[in-house]
Design a protein around this motif. Structure first.
Motif, PDB file in Angstrom:
ATOM      1  N   CYS A   3       0.801  -1.198   0.162  1.00 24.12           N
ATOM      2  CA  CYS A   3      -0.022  -0.042  -0.079  1.00 24.12           C
ATOM      3  C   CYS A   3       0.894   1.288  -0.201  1.00 24.12           C
ATOM      4  O   CYS A   3       1.737   1.397   0.919  1.00 24.12           O
ATOM      5  CB  CYS A   3      -0.965   0.045   1.165  1.00 24.12           C
ATOM      6  N   CYS A   6       0.068   3.435   3.695  1.00 24.49           N
ATOM      7  CA  CYS A   6       0.420   2.901   4.904  1.00 24.49           C
ATOM      8  C   CYS A   6       1.458   1.912   4.856  1.00 24.49           C
ATOM      9  O   CYS A   6       1.831   1.213   5.758  1.00 24.49           O
ATOM     10  CB  CYS A   6      -0.704   2.335   5.467  1.00 24.49           C
ATOM     11  N   CYS A  31      -6.474  -1.159   0.268  1.00 25.85           N
ATOM     12  CA  CYS A  31      -5.607  -1.523   1.239  1.00 25.85           C
ATOM     13  C   CYS A  31      -6.633  -2.239   2.367  1.00 25.85           C
ATOM     14  O   CYS A  31      -7.403  -1.566   3.034  1.00 25.85           O
ATOM     15  CB  CYS A  31      -4.912  -0.466   1.630  1.00 25.85           C
ATOM     16  N   CYS A  34      -5.631   0.337   5.815  1.00 30.44           N
ATOM     17  CA  CYS A  34      -6.256   1.612   5.778  1.00 30.44           C
ATOM     18  C   CYS A  34      -7.408   2.069   4.915  1.00 30.44           C
ATOM     19  O   CYS A  34      -7.912   3.127   4.894  1.00 30.44           O
ATOM     20  CB  CYS A  34      -4.974   2.548   5.496  1.00 30.44           C
TER      21      CYS A  34
HETATM   22 ZN   LIG Z   1      -2.864   1.037   3.416  1.00 27.06          ZN
END
Ligand SMILES: [Zn+2]
Length: 165
Positions: A3, A6, A31, A34
Motif C-alpha cells: 500500500c 500505509c 488496502c 487503511c
Molecule cells: Zn494502506
C-alpha cells in the motif's frame, strides 16, 4: 503489492480492466489496513535484443527517434511517426516472441516507412542494410520501381520489358 499510503504489505484487487488495446491491465486495489484505494498498471514486457547481445525494453519513442532522423526535411509529421511506431509495435508483438532481435524491429519499420515516404525509406534502408555504394541505392530504387509497376499493371498482364544493358 504494498500500500503506497500505509506500507501495508498486502492489498486486494477490486477491479481489473484492459487498457491500451489489451496490452496492459489496470487494477484497482484496496488496502485491508487503511482501506484506501490505489491503481496499478501491469504491462507485458517486450524486449529487443541488440546486436551486441544487450537486451532493452521495446520503446516506441526509440522507433520514432530513428525514423525521425531519416525523415529530416521530409513532409512527415509527428502524428504519422507516432502511427508508424504503433504499427511497428503491433508487428513486433504479433511475432509472439517476448524477445525480438533489433534487426526484426528494423524490418518492421521498413514496410510502413516505405508507404509513408520513399526518400525517408531509402535513407533508413541505407543505414539498416548498410548500403555502401550508389549501386546499392540504384538496386533498391529499381526494386521499388518494379513493385510500383506490378501494382499498376492490370491483373494478368506483364509489366513493361526490362531495359537492356
Ligand atoms: Zn494502506
Amino acid at each position: 503489492m504494498k500500500c503506497p499510503f500505509c506500507r501495508h504489505p498486502d492489498s486486494r484487487v477490486i477491479d481489473s480492466r484492459e487498457i491500451e488495446d489489451g496490452q496492459a491491465i489496470r487494477r484497482r486495489r484496496s488496502c485491508p489496513q487503511c482501506t484506501r484505494r490505489f491503481s496499478t498498471v501491469e504491462e507485458s514486457v517486450l524486449s529487443v535484443v541488440k546486436r551486441s547481445g544487450v537486451t532493452e525494453p521495446f520503446s516506441r519513442s526509440k522507433v520514432v527517434l530513428g525514423v525521425r532522423r531519416a525523415c529530416q526535411g521530409r513532409p512527415v509529421d509527428e502524428d504519422a511517426l507516432a502511427l508508424l511506431a504503433q504499427q511497428v509495435e503491433e508487428t513486433v508483438r504479433a511475432s509472439g516472441q517476448a524477445e525480438v532481435p533489433s534487426q526484426e524491429v528494423g524490418l518492421a519499420i521498413l514496410g510502413p516507412l516505405r508507404v509513408l515516404d520513399e526518400v525517408a525509406y531509402l535513407r533508413f534502408a541505407s543505414v539498416y542494410r548498410s548500403f555502401d555504394s550508389a549501386a546499392d541505392f540504384a538496386a533498391e530504387i529499381e526494386a521499388m520501381r518494379a513493385d510500383a509497376d506490378r501494382a499498376e499493371a492490370p491483373p494478368g498482364e506483364h509489366g513493361p520489358p526490362l531495359p537492356v544493358g
